[in-house]
Design an enzyme around this catalytic site. Sequence first.
Site, short mmCIF file in Angstrom:
data_model
loop_
_atom_site.label_atom_id
_atom_site.label_comp_id
_atom_site.label_asym_id
_atom_site.label_seq_id
_atom_site.Cartn_x
_atom_site.Cartn_y
_atom_site.Cartn_z
N ASP A 1 15.93 19.74 8.74
CA ASP A 1 15.01 20.84 9.01
C ASP A 1 14.23 20.46 10.27
O ASP A 1 13.34 19.61 10.22
CB ASP A 1 14.08 21.04 7.80
CG ASP A 1 13.04 22.10 8.06
OD1 ASP A 1 12.95 22.60 9.20
OD2 ASP A 1 12.29 22.44 7.11
N LYS B 1 8.11 28.90 16.84
CA LYS B 1 7.32 27.66 16.85
C LYS B 1 7.53 26.89 18.15
O LYS B 1 7.07 25.76 18.30
CB LYS B 1 7.72 26.76 15.67
CG LYS B 1 7.30 27.33 14.30
CD LYS B 1 7.56 26.30 13.23
CE LYS B 1 7.63 26.88 11.84
NZ LYS B 1 6.34 27.29 11.31
N HIS C 1 9.01 21.46 3.30
CA HIS C 1 8.48 22.83 3.30
C HIS C 1 9.27 23.60 2.25
O HIS C 1 10.45 23.31 2.02
CB HIS C 1 8.71 23.43 4.70
CG HIS C 1 8.11 24.78 4.91
ND1 HIS C 1 8.71 25.92 4.47
CD2 HIS C 1 6.99 25.16 5.55
CE1 HIS C 1 7.96 26.96 4.82
NE2 HIS C 1 6.92 26.53 5.48
N CYS D 1 2.77 25.75 2.39
CA CYS D 1 4.14 25.91 1.85
C CYS D 1 4.76 24.56 1.55
O CYS D 1 5.97 24.36 1.74
CB CYS D 1 5.04 26.69 2.80
SG CYS D 1 4.40 28.31 3.19
N GLN E 1 9.78 21.55 12.81
CA GLN E 1 8.62 20.90 13.44
C GLN E 1 9.02 19.81 14.42
O GLN E 1 8.14 19.11 14.94
CB GLN E 1 7.69 20.30 12.36
CG GLN E 1 7.12 21.30 11.39
CD GLN E 1 6.14 22.30 12.03
OE1 GLN E 1 5.71 22.15 13.18
NE2 GLN E 1 5.77 23.32 11.29
N1 7TS Z 1 10.41 23.97 7.75
C1 7TS Z 1 9.26 23.43 8.18
C2 7TS Z 1 9.15 21.94 8.28
C3 7TS Z 1 8.20 24.26 8.54
O1 7TS Z 1 7.06 23.71 8.99
C4 7TS Z 1 8.34 25.66 8.44
C5 7TS Z 1 7.22 26.61 8.74
C6 7TS Z 1 9.57 26.16 8.02
C7 7TS Z 1 10.58 25.29 7.66
C8 7TS Z 1 9.83 27.62 7.92
O2 7TS Z 1 9.80 28.22 9.17
P1 7TS Z 1 9.97 29.79 9.29
O3 7TS Z 1 9.88 30.05 10.75
O4 7TS Z 1 11.31 30.11 8.72
O5 7TS Z 1 8.85 30.38 8.52
N2 7TS Z 1 5.95 26.03 8.65
C9 7TS Z 1 4.77 26.70 8.69
C10 7TS Z 1 3.56 26.06 8.63
O6 7TS Z 1 3.43 24.85 8.57
N3 7TS Z 1 2.58 26.97 8.66
O7 7TS Z 1 3.13 28.19 8.72
C11 7TS Z 1 4.50 28.04 8.73
#
Ligand code: 7TS
Length: 411
Positions: free
Chosen positions: A201, A227, A125, A367, A204
């Site tokens: 990371d 999430k 990401h 992303c 997910q």
């Molecule tokens: N890393 C991964 C693997 C992610 O899927 C996401 C967000 C992030 C980091 C960043 O998370 P945040 O909470 O800091 O934004 N992924 C997604 C997605 O797949 N669709 O919207 C956000």
Amino acid sequence: MLDKQRIQIIKKDFPILNREVNEKKLVYLDNAATTQKPIQVIEAIRKYYEYYNANVHRGVYTLAEEATAAYEESRKEIVDFINANSYEEIIFVRNATEAINLVAYAWGRKFIKEGDKIVVSQMEHHSNLIPWQILSREKKAKLEFIGITEEGKLNEEDFNKIDKKTKLVAITHVSNVLGTINRVEEITKIAHELGALVLVDGAQSVPHMPVDVKKIDCDFLAFSGHKMLGPMGIGVLFAKREILEEMPPFLTGGEMIKNVDFYESTWNDLPWKYEAGTPNVEGAIGLAEAIRYLKNIGMENIRAHEKALVKLALSKLSDIKGLVIYGPKDPEIRGGVISFNLGNIHAHDVASILDQEGVQIRAGHHCAKLVMKKFNVPAMARASFYLYNDEEDIDALYSALNVTKKVFGLD
Ligand code: 7TS
């Protein structure tokens, strides 16, 4: 899979799932972007504001003490959830993105030197890519990539890019596009043998399966509360205590100091050294409640449920002609994420038609532009599952995709 009765009980905990979208039953399949919130989490936040709202760590009156106790209790819930050693290793941040930036700015600025290597993968990401691009440019370090196979797995031949010059391997546990579950334990072992640190990371993975930082032995783990049934604006950075002690602070100001003089100051104990300013107290309380909810169902059960859903979805969707599904075919190594394209229809059009049918999915580059590059597409549509999804949701996705085909005149 969780049994039907259990799912019905779970669904009742999520008020939003009662609503309709475009006069159709809501089918929420964008859980990789953010998840819905159970009434228990909403109530915990409401109770905080209605009964004991105060700033933390500074007051000696009852409300402040209660708020501080709840905030710190929430941290302990996280220690237990990911099996960290102590509360000192848990830093509250806004989200996974901020957690990774904290490492890049605080650890990276001090420990990355000219000629060092940072290894990431092509399935990251952007949150786990851009900070390392900036850091490596600034420090004249080298950024290297573990590629992706056609099947959507990490190309293990590239593991040899991790070498003695490597200072950090920053890798996603589960791809938000391909769903691939990466063998982070093995990667960590390789990295440690060569003296590199590892950032996982977990955005997910932590919400969807048991994640144990001692088992992985990672040095850093980043994830987001929103999430995993928690509120937005709260996330976690786990880091090993000895590393946090060596690192300089990231953001500075109130709360993160011990002594302050005109020209010099000293830093607070862990973990508060990394929590400058008034923290997101409601967020921490909401996240802890979300974790209690998840634990009550059991992370093993959630993983098994999603695995069964993915298996079912992959099999059901396979008879839609023109549907290309990306990522591993084997549900054993795939999280609850299915990205696809339907014929030549743009992913945004697919998502719009699905929306007319009440089915909420994301479309775009997610992303993860380097994944789009690998598969030579500008965008993908993506359905992603969680504990409240069931067979009926997959049926709804299946029918809505067939409606899409009709609208666009595909046979
Ligand atoms: N890393 C991964 C693997 C992610 O899927 C996401 C967000 C992030 C980091 C960043 O998370 P945040 O909470 O800091 O934004 N992924 C997604 C997605 O797949 N669709 O919207 C956000």
